[in-house]
Write a protein that holds these residues in place. Sequence first.
Motif, mmCIF file in Angstrom:
data_model
loop_
_atom_site.group_PDB
_atom_site.id
_atom_site.type_symbol
_atom_site.label_atom_id
_atom_site.label_comp_id
_atom_site.label_asym_id
_atom_site.label_seq_id
_atom_site.Cartn_x
_atom_site.Cartn_y
_atom_site.Cartn_z
ATOM 1 N N GLU A 39 -32.261 46.615 12.680
ATOM 2 C CA GLU A 39 -33.398 45.888 13.256
ATOM 3 C C GLU A 39 -34.321 46.898 13.924
ATOM 4 O OE1 GLU A 39 -32.377 42.784 15.980
ATOM 5 O OE2 GLU A 39 -30.998 41.872 14.521
ATOM 6 N N ILE A 40 -35.610 46.758 13.643
ATOM 7 C CA ILE A 40 -36.596 47.590 14.330
ATOM 8 C C ILE A 40 -37.501 46.660 15.134
ATOM 9 C CG2 ILE A 40 -38.700 48.941 13.918
ATOM 10 C CD1 ILE A 40 -37.193 50.456 11.753
ATOM 11 N N HIS A 41 -37.646 46.938 16.404
ATOM 12 C CA HIS A 41 -38.498 46.128 17.273
ATOM 13 C C HIS A 41 -39.717 46.954 17.666
ATOM 14 C CE1 HIS A 41 -35.275 43.047 18.384
ATOM 15 N NE2 HIS A 41 -34.705 43.907 17.547
ATOM 16 N N SER A 42 -40.876 46.382 17.493
ATOM 17 C CA SER A 42 -42.087 47.129 17.852
ATOM 18 C C SER A 42 -43.093 46.205 18.521
ATOM 19 C CB SER A 42 -42.712 47.740 16.593
ATOM 20 O OG SER A 42 -43.914 48.393 16.937
ATOM 21 N N ASP A 43 -43.791 46.755 19.523
ATOM 22 C CA ASP A 43 -44.846 45.978 20.194
ATOM 23 C C ASP A 43 -46.214 46.264 19.591
ATOM 24 O OD1 ASP A 43 -43.176 44.701 21.931
ATOM 25 O OD2 ASP A 43 -43.239 46.340 23.404
ATOM 26 N N GLU A 44 -46.263 47.100 18.553
ATOM 27 C CA GLU A 44 -47.563 47.469 17.971
ATOM 28 C C GLU A 44 -48.231 46.241 17.343
ATOM 29 O OE1 GLU A 44 -48.943 50.126 18.561
ATOM 30 O OE2 GLU A 44 -47.399 51.619 18.972
ATOM 31 N N THR A 45 -49.556 46.211 17.446
ATOM 32 C CA THR A 45 -50.301 45.092 16.876
ATOM 33 C C THR A 45 -51.070 45.527 15.624
ATOM 34 O OG1 THR A 45 -52.068 45.657 18.390
ATOM 35 C CG2 THR A 45 -50.648 43.841 19.032
ATOM 36 N N GLU A 46 -51.639 46.715 15.667
ATOM 37 C CA GLU A 46 -52.493 47.190 14.557
ATOM 38 C C GLU A 46 -51.603 47.645 13.396
ATOM 39 O OE1 GLU A 46 -54.508 49.831 12.090
ATOM 40 O OE2 GLU A 46 -53.182 50.686 13.616
#
Length: 449
Positions: free
Chosen positions: A292-299
């Motif tokens: 699982e990869i969790h990211s807060d990136e939006t773009e």
Amino acid sequence: MATQYRAFERFPSRQLNIGGMSLGGDSPVRIQSMTTTDTTNVKATARQCISCFRAGADMMRIGVPGKAAVKSLEKIKKEIREAGVHNPVVADIHFSHDLAMDAAGIADKIRINPGNFQGPGTRPEHLYSILKPLTEKCRDHGTVIRIGSNAGSLPEHIRKAHGKGAEALVEATIEYLNVFRALDFDGIVVSVKASSAAEMIRAGIAIAERMKHEGINYPLHTGVTEAGSGTAGRIKSALGIISLLDRGIGDTFRVSLTESPEKEVEFAKLILEGSSTNSTAQAICPEGDTIEIHSDETESGRLIADSVRQYVVLPGRFKKKKLLIKAPHAVSRNFCGEIASYLMQAAGISNEHTDIISCPACARAGADMEMVCREVKARLPDVPAARIAVMGCMVNGPGEMQLADYGIISTGKGSFRLFINGVKVAGSFSLDESIAALQQYIPTDKRNV
Ligand code: SF4
């Protein structure tokens, strides 16, 4: 288990000066891109260089296919300097020793390709005869030389002895390096590129280890050549470049996309931004076969770069068959799924999509490669495990056809050569005819063929 980014230790390369810019040693990793304009169009080429430098490129490479182009190179450099921009300009040379000699007096660096820049024979003394005058000219002008080996254009004697992969790339480069060392010329950068991220990573590690073993440390330029476009092209590029940067390999790199060079630079900056952070990665390797990869990136570009970066540093990732990307602020859940499947494919774990190899185009391209690539992607089915090469000229075209299932090479004026399983189909075809022919040949799922 969350994991931390590894320390960013660099391969201890020697420092070089390229047109006033330092490279290697303690210098920052440099971003390179390449013009797509006709080099004889001085205004357009200078404008594209300036635009890329202002977007963040450190150096720009310009294709020099003939005498007219080498004359234009001088004018292009002058226009760039008159605009107040002083970044290095690199000349891309294939085939011609005369062009290399002329460009060596103008450009800050020249790139030569061992696959098509050979002497009259294959013995080292034949290479001496062509490289000696070139080193003398480069020494006089302070010009750096890049030995730019490419899996799509390896020397024939190297291919016969070492195949078409990482080993052949290293041997082709070392053969040149040995001649430059014997000539006591050390203004050298080396690169070993392939259109497969996995092969390019193997080659990058192998050349760094070989240099270390031989007690030499020339700066390394990296990149996945002909990576394609869009999400797939960015993922392939990011996986190759970040995997090497993470091991401290790479003093300069290029994101090679069949899009505008400004887009290459934009994504290259995202790769570098992350490589220098100390932030904690969110990737989790739970029990079972899922990462699982969790990211807060939006773009979208940032999310791609962040996902690849987290994936690269995760121990045991090659044993996991599934990848879930959880990014609550992403443009869509579909996009997260798309990143996951292309990333697993680039890493060699799955093969759910057609692998499109497409050259980024340069002054040599016989067609608008961005348009050609778009048409191929839109009109051919996305076939699991198929590999299609879409190439702009004969420099790397024939070599890539040998590595792909299907492919086309532009020969200019709207004509293409067509290849099926590495074999040329007799005749010359328009783009429409080429795509129609490929539609007939390509099975719906090559895994079952
Ligand atoms: S294959 Fe494409 S990028 Fe490479 S030299 Fe030919 S046109 Fe330029």
